[in-house]
Design an enzyme around this catalytic site. Sequence first.
Site, PDB file in Angstrom:
ATOM      1  N   SER A  23       0.919  -1.136  -0.024  1.00  0.00           N
ATOM      2  CA  SER A  23      -0.059  -0.087  -0.133  1.00  0.00           C
ATOM      3  C   SER A  23       0.701   1.319  -0.140  1.00  0.00           C
ATOM      4  CB  SER A  23      -0.715   0.065   1.321  1.00  0.00           C
ATOM      5  OG  SER A  23      -1.410   1.315   1.390  1.00  0.00           O
ATOM      6  N   GLY A  52      -3.205   4.192   0.861  1.00  0.00           N
ATOM      7  CA  GLY A  52      -4.410   4.183   2.225  1.00  0.00           C
ATOM      8  C   GLY A  52      -5.301   5.367   1.783  1.00  0.00           C
ATOM      9  N   GLY A  78       1.939  11.039   5.368  1.00  0.00           N
ATOM     10  CA  GLY A  78       0.813  11.743   6.104  1.00  0.00           C
ATOM     11  C   GLY A  78      -0.334  11.433   5.549  1.00  0.00           C
ATOM     12  N   CYS A 139      -2.002   4.257  12.400  1.00  0.00           N
ATOM     13  CA  CYS A 139      -2.374   5.636  12.562  1.00  0.00           C
ATOM     14  C   CYS A 139      -2.577   5.939  13.756  1.00  0.00           C
ATOM     15  CB  CYS A 139      -3.179   6.086  11.445  1.00  0.00           C
ATOM     16  SG  CYS A 139      -4.573   4.721  11.073  1.00  0.00           S
TER      17      CYS A 139
HETATM   18  C1  LIG Z   1       5.945   6.194   0.229  1.00  0.00           C
HETATM   19  C2  LIG Z   1       5.277   5.280   0.881  1.00  0.00           C
HETATM   20  C3  LIG Z   1       3.915   5.192   1.189  1.00  0.00           C
HETATM   21  C4  LIG Z   1       3.015   4.271   2.267  1.00  0.00           C
HETATM   22  N1  LIG Z   1       1.691   4.405   2.389  1.00  0.00           N
HETATM   23  C5  LIG Z   1       1.174   3.321   2.939  1.00  0.00           C
HETATM   24  C6  LIG Z   1      -0.190   3.616   3.228  1.00  0.00           C
HETATM   25  O1  LIG Z   1      -1.086   4.502   2.780  1.00  0.00           O
HETATM   26  N2  LIG Z   1      -0.833   2.604   3.928  1.00  0.00           N
HETATM   27  C7  LIG Z   1      -0.032   1.675   4.517  1.00  0.00           C
HETATM   28  O2  LIG Z   1      -0.743   0.616   5.154  1.00  0.00           O
HETATM   29  N3  LIG Z   1       1.108   1.322   4.522  1.00  0.00           N
HETATM   30  C8  LIG Z   1       1.865   2.407   3.527  1.00  0.00           C
HETATM   31  N4  LIG Z   1       3.166   2.192   3.420  1.00  0.00           N
HETATM   32  C9  LIG Z   1       3.993   1.228   3.968  1.00  0.00           C
HETATM   33  C10 LIG Z   1       4.295   0.121   2.843  1.00  0.00           C
HETATM   34  O3  LIG Z   1       2.999  -0.492   2.449  1.00  0.00           O
HETATM   35  C11 LIG Z   1       4.872  -1.169   3.482  1.00  0.00           C
HETATM   36  O4  LIG Z   1       4.433  -1.640   4.445  1.00  0.00           O
HETATM   37  C12 LIG Z   1       6.388  -0.754   3.752  1.00  0.00           C
HETATM   38  O5  LIG Z   1       6.939   0.166   2.913  1.00  0.00           O
HETATM   39  C13 LIG Z   1       7.423  -1.778   3.938  1.00  0.00           C
HETATM   40  O6  LIG Z   1       7.675  -2.318   2.561  1.00  0.00           O
HETATM   41  P1  LIG Z   1       8.647  -2.244   1.594  1.00  0.00           P
HETATM   42  O7  LIG Z   1       9.883  -2.213   2.436  1.00  0.00           O
HETATM   43  O8  LIG Z   1       8.571  -3.264   0.371  1.00  0.00           O
HETATM   44  O9  LIG Z   1       8.570  -0.792   1.052  1.00  0.00           O
HETATM   45  C14 LIG Z   1       3.689   3.118   2.543  1.00  0.00           C
HETATM   46  C15 LIG Z   1       5.252   3.096   2.278  1.00  0.00           C
HETATM   47  C16 LIG Z   1       5.999   3.985   1.356  1.00  0.00           C
HETATM   48  C17 LIG Z   1       7.413   3.862   1.135  1.00  0.00           C
END
Ligand SMILES: Cc1cc2nc3c(=O)[nH]c(=O)nc-3n(C[C@H](O)[C@H](O)[C@H](O)COP(=O)(O)O)c2cc1C
Length: 320
Positions: A23, A52, A78, A139
């Site tokens: 996400s 999200g 955010g 959150c």
């Molecule tokens: C730019 C960005 C935005 C994210 N937005 C959300 C979000 O809206 N909701 C959520 O549950 N996780 C969000 N995450 C967390 C990711 O879904 C994921 O759990 C986390 O980045 C770890 O995975 P990765 O190392 O493969 O990025 C966000 C991560 C990044 C880098």
Amino acid sequence: MAINKLKVTLKHLRLKTPLMTASGTAGHGDELTVLDNYQEILGALGAFVTKGITFKPRKGNPKIRVIETRMGLLNSIGLQNSGVKVFLKDELPLTLQYKLPIIVNISADTVEEFGELAAYLIDNDVNSIISGIEINVSCPNLGEHGSIFGTDPKAVERVVGTVKKRVGDKVLVITKLTPNVTDITGPAKAAIAGGTDVLSMINTLRGIAIDTTNCRPFLGNISGGLSGPAIKPVGVFMVYECYKKIPECMNKSVPIIGIGGISTYSDALEYIMAGATAVGIGTAWFVNPRIFEEIAKGISDYLGNNNTTVEELVGKAHGH
Ligand SMILES: Cc1cc2nc3c(=O)[nH]c(=O)nc-3n(C[C@H](O)[C@H](O)[C@H](O)COP(=O)(O)O)c2cc1C
């Protein structure tokens, strides 16, 4: 590709591969379509997880919102989004063309708002696009002085129970856990007590980076969430712990989606062997737009060479 060997199921939801977007890293709507390798990405993905959303629109945090670290990314977006009404009208319908199960990631400030948002989504999903709702419990809980929902098992159980009551079995309810706790099995068990169908883990780890030229934190929000390769061993550990210590995870009545730092097919296999049925990929995708097809091919070759399937590999590191 050995496509039959790649398929997995999360409760009743069948995925043609175990790969999902994480996400927040692949947009809300049709952002994938601008990429040259769009068809290959869709071929490699088992499901698409949206960024999200919240009930009302949010502007997000002040800039700077993203900063690269030595082995990852620190972000404090955010929860910028246009709110559920615009999402349902203008963004969600665009995902129809992906022909993939769509999972909508949701956030809220109070337990009640989580319930309202989930119910609104399901009641107004006129084309029945949504296959699952992923509850982001990372959150702040404004009803409890801003403590993070996901660090308080009682709050996790209340949020999940409220969402589950509002959506029933219409869509899969997935609870996305925060790693910012000492024992991940506490909130995981609480989510199961609340009725979650699936667990996903991990969200980002809280961190800070300081600009030594002006002696101030880089991020406008001061601190942010760390993602990328640096967090992979933490994510694999948390999946391993839940699978080992929670019977519903081990018997797969509550399957796990492993997320955090996956950048190669063997990273994905580590999560699967630790106990994940599917995996989410986020930060690596910013670096390598071909990551999904490369990981799908890598896993497929591994399955062919070892004459096995993804489902047979789930939890294999536990030795039974
Ligand atoms: C730019 C960005 C935005 C994210 N937005 C959300 C979000 O809206 N909701 C959520 O549950 N996780 C969000 N995450 C967390 C990711 O879904 C994921 O759990 C986390 O980045 C770890 O995975 P990765 O190392 O493969 O990025 C966000 C991560 C990044 C880098």
